[in-house]
Enzyme design. Structure first.
Site, mmCIF file in Angstrom:
data_model
loop_
_atom_site.group_PDB
_atom_site.id
_atom_site.type_symbol
_atom_site.label_atom_id
_atom_site.label_comp_id
_atom_site.label_asym_id
_atom_site.label_seq_id
_atom_site.Cartn_x
_atom_site.Cartn_y
_atom_site.Cartn_z
ATOM 1 N N CYS A 191 -14.038 -2.103 -6.503
ATOM 2 C CA CYS A 191 -14.790 -0.849 -6.275
ATOM 3 C C CYS A 191 -16.031 -0.739 -7.148
ATOM 4 C CB CYS A 191 -13.927 0.364 -6.588
ATOM 5 S SG CYS A 191 -12.340 0.385 -5.794
ATOM 6 N N HIS A 231 -7.546 2.192 0.590
ATOM 7 C CA HIS A 231 -8.457 1.310 1.316
ATOM 8 C C HIS A 231 -7.773 0.000 1.705
ATOM 9 C CE1 HIS A 231 -11.983 3.373 -0.950
ATOM 10 N NE2 HIS A 231 -12.067 3.717 0.316
#
Ligand code: GLY
Length: 259
Positions: free
Chosen positions: A248, A160
């Site tokens: 996250c 990401h």
């Protein structure tokens, strides 16, 4: 005040998606206790924590960041790039819908929250395997009425955008330049580079002026300290084996009072 939405670790965590991290045994009991300590650390930084129950059918569901985006004005239900993750968001979206107007990324758009870095009114979105152009275009349209701009940033060799870069102070980014195919969108920000031996070290959670950071990157931690950045550390080793990082595991939103 800040509120963090989190979700307990799934008993199926070991069956998580992995893209750039080799599979290795995960101790789910230890992962649970590390996650609990992470939530306590968020509380110590002034967050009220809304903890959702574990989802046994969704190995990656502890990584709530990917299923939604939260801005001061609005929340957005994402459509994660990994098909196995598309059912994770319902309860998160329900909570967010009680706190913000809730908008949605629709098919064929895909967008993981881990790919979205918001700095003021600038929203940077990773051009990654998880987030596609349709997702970015939809996000641009959804956020334009609130005055946000959306810019794509090409990543490489990482899951990401927030694997490669996060914000650690008002004008300061923590970055692994090797994982950004093009860092030019970030020109003008002060950059702290990770130590080259700590390639996963660019992911930090910012809660107001405080930073929550993994305890396993001592060389980069020293760089943060040298830059005058105050850091609280946590052990998230088992979650890192699932290709998770500290951002996250929570969705952070500014709230008038703690939940
Ligand atoms: N295991 C984290 C992810 O792939 O989404």
């Amino acid at each position: 005040m800040w509120t963090a939405i989190t979700r307990e670790v799934s008993p199926a965590l070991a069956g998580c998606e992995l893209s750039f991290v080799p599979r290795s045994p995960i101790d789910v009991v230890l992962a649970r206790s590390q996650h609990a300590a992470y939530c306590r650390a968020l509380e110590s930084l002034g967050c009220g924590v809304i903890q959702l129950p574990a989802l046994p059918d969704y190995p990656d569901s502890v990584f709530v960041e990917d299923v939604a985006l939260v801005f001061d004005e609005v929340a957005i239900a994402t459509r994660p790039g990994a098909e196995s993750r598309r059912g994770e968001g319902d309860a998160v979206h329900e909570v967010l819908g009680s706190l913000r107007p809730l908008l949605r990324i629709e098919t064929p758009g895909t967008l993981d929250g881990g790919d979205v870095l918001c700095i003021g009114k600038r929203v940077f979105v990773g051009i990654s395997a998880r987030s596609n152009e349709a997702g970015r275009a939809q996000l641009r349209e959804l956020l334009a009425p609130y005055g946000y701009t959306v810019e794509g940033v090409a990543t490489r060799e990482c899951l990401h955008l927030k694997s490669a870069v996060t914000q650690v102070a008002g004008d300061t980014l923590l970055v692994n330049p090797a994982w950004l195919a093009d860092a030019s969108p970030f020109a003008g920000y002060r950059m702290i580079e990770v130590d080259p031996e700590e390639e996963h070290a660019a992911n930090a959670v910012r809660v107001g002026d405080a930073i929550l950071y993994p305890d396993c990157f001592p060389k980069t931690l020293a760089r943060l300290h040298e830059a005058g950045i105050n850091v609280t550390t946590v052990d998230v080793s088992e979650l890192q084996k699932a290709e998770g990082a500290v951002t996250c595991c929570s969705l952070l939103l500014r709230t008038a009072t703690t939940a």
